[in-house]
Structure formats: C-alpha cells, structure tokens
Design a protein around this motif. Structure first.
Motif, mmCIF file in Angstrom:
data_model
loop_
_atom_site.group_PDB
_atom_site.id
_atom_site.type_symbol
_atom_site.label_atom_id
_atom_site.label_comp_id
_atom_site.label_asym_id
_atom_site.label_seq_id
_atom_site.Cartn_x
_atom_site.Cartn_y
_atom_site.Cartn_z
ATOM 1 N N ARG A 234 0.836 -1.176 0.000
ATOM 2 C CA ARG A 234 0.000 0.000 0.000
ATOM 3 C C ARG A 234 0.885 1.245 0.000
ATOM 4 N N ASP B 242 -5.465 7.719 -4.414
ATOM 5 C CA ASP B 242 -6.405 7.511 -5.515
ATOM 6 C C ASP B 242 -7.629 6.708 -5.082
ATOM 7 N N ASN B 243 -7.472 5.839 -4.090
ATOM 8 C CA ASN B 243 -8.569 4.967 -3.666
ATOM 9 C C ASN B 243 -9.538 5.618 -2.675
ATOM 10 N N LYS C 252 -1.304 5.303 -4.400
ATOM 11 C CA LYS C 252 -2.402 4.349 -4.582
ATOM 12 C C LYS C 252 -3.497 4.588 -3.545
#
Length: 247
Positions: free
Chosen positions: A201, A208-209, A205
C-alpha cells in the motif's frame, strides 16, 4: 570565568572588566557577580539564540501556511455553496492541494469551508456549512509516516441520511491496520491513513482509492447520484452549468 578582574573607570563605566580568556571580556557593574561557566555559558547563550530564531521562523511559516490553507478552503466553500444552491448538492468530496497532509491544517480547511460568509468582505469565503463533506490531503512521499489525512463533516440537518462516524469508519475499515481516527466531535471526525509499503500500500495508490470509497458510501445511502466520477473534485458534474454559477 577567570579569577582576575580589573577595575574600570569611575562614573558610568564604574565596575570591573573580566577577561574571558578568549581575547575579550565582559563589563560588570558595581556589585554584579561574574557568571559561572565562562566559555560554556557563551556557547549556551548562542545555542539558545539559535533555537529562539528557529522557533520564530517556524511560527512565521505556520502562520503563512494557515493563511494559505484557509484561503483555499474558503474559496472551495464558496464553490460548494454555489453548486448546492444551483443543483441541490448535499454532499461533497475532494482533495485539498495546499494542506500538505496535516490533520490540523485539514481541519482548518474544513472550518474555512463551513464559515458563514460575510457579505461585507471584498472576496466571498466559505458558506457551505449546510453541505456534508469529506476532504483529503496527502503528505509528500518521502517523509516519515507518509500518508493521507482526511476530515469528514456532516451538518445536523443531514445526520439522518449520513452518520459522520459511520462514514469515517468506512475509510478506516478499508485500510487496516494503519488507518486511525485522530479526533472526534459531534459533526466532525478527523483521521489519517498511513501508507504501508511492506504490504503493497503506497501513498499515491491510497490517495487515488480514498475518494471512490468515500463516494461509494454516499451512493449506498442515496446521498449522491449513482454516476461514475473521473475527477477528484465533485464539482465536475456542474461544469455544464458553470455559466450560471457566480464563483
């Protein structure tokens, strides 16, 4: 302080001259005792002066950041309020670009969004306290404890539709074990999602999530339209009507 001390002139210069052993000395007024430590005291004084200057600079930098953060939040608040008046917007999610991943600063940004607008001000700010929001801000990638701060807010008028704690917990449960609630209040919850590279993680990322997760929760509560959103700003849907909105 060397023991040798020399009398100085009478009058305003009365007292003693105390050499420091380094080619200079200090003047002591009549009755003033020499300080202990000598050269060490001088080093300590310089260190204290350096620390004071650093603290002063840090305070000025923070004050400048607060001003920047509040300006960004206030401007976004005006946009949100305009969209709410135009199209009935009740909830909003976005990334804040100037906060730098600080929970403290992100809370100030939210407060600036919610602050009641003052018609007497030359530039309108805030005015979106009636709109529920979740906002995000990422740290730099290379800092220790890198991650994304978030602040969720739901006004009393919308509590029956969306519970702010449940909304925040939706974020926490998706990012175990490094996501945590930092602060809770009746209408506002702040948290932080720390990156976890060892488990795949990474900061970008996670960043963006987070928005899609926040929006999906709202969709599950029928709090926002069931449409896909490519932008990181919920104002995207209002672009077709931008000529009607006075930013």
């Amino acid at each position: 302080m060397p023991g040798a001390m020399f009398p100085t002139a009478a009058g305003a210069e009365a007292g003693r001259w105390c050499p420091t052993g380094s080619g200079s000395g200090i003047h002591l007024a009549p009755g003033e005792a020499p300080a202990a430590g000598g050269r060490e005291d001088k080093k300590a004084a310089k260190a204290a002066e350096k620390a004071a200057k650093a603290a002063e600079k840090a305070a000025k930098d923070k004050a400048k950041l607060i001003k920047t953060v509040e300006k960004e939040g206030g401007k976004k608040g005006v946009e949100i309020a305009g969209a709410a008046d135009l199209g009935g917007l009740e909830f909003f999610c976005c990334n804040m670009m100037l906060v730098g991943g600080s929970v403290e600063m992100l809370k100030l940004s939210m407060a600036a969004m919610n602050k009641e607008s003052d018609p007497s001000e030359e530039e309108m700010k805030g005015g979106s306290g009636h709109v529920g929001k979740m906002i995000f801000s990422a740290t730099a990638e290379d800092v220790e404890g890198a991650g994304v701060a978030f602040v969720a807010y739901v006004p009393d008028s919308l509590k029956e539709k969306v519970d702010v704690k449940d909304w925040a917990n939706e974020i926490i449960t998706k990012f175990p074990p490094t996501a945590e609630i930092v602060e809770e209040a009746p209408n506002v919850i702040a948290g932080f999602v720390k990156s976890d590279p060892d488990n795949g993680r990474f900061l970008l990322k996670d960043k963006d999530n987070l928005l899609p997760i926040a929006r999906d929760y709202l969709k599950s509560k029928n709090a926002i339209p069931q449409v896909e959103q490519d932008s990181d700003d919920d104002m995207e849907w209002a672009n077709d009507a931008e000529d009607e909105i006075e930013w």
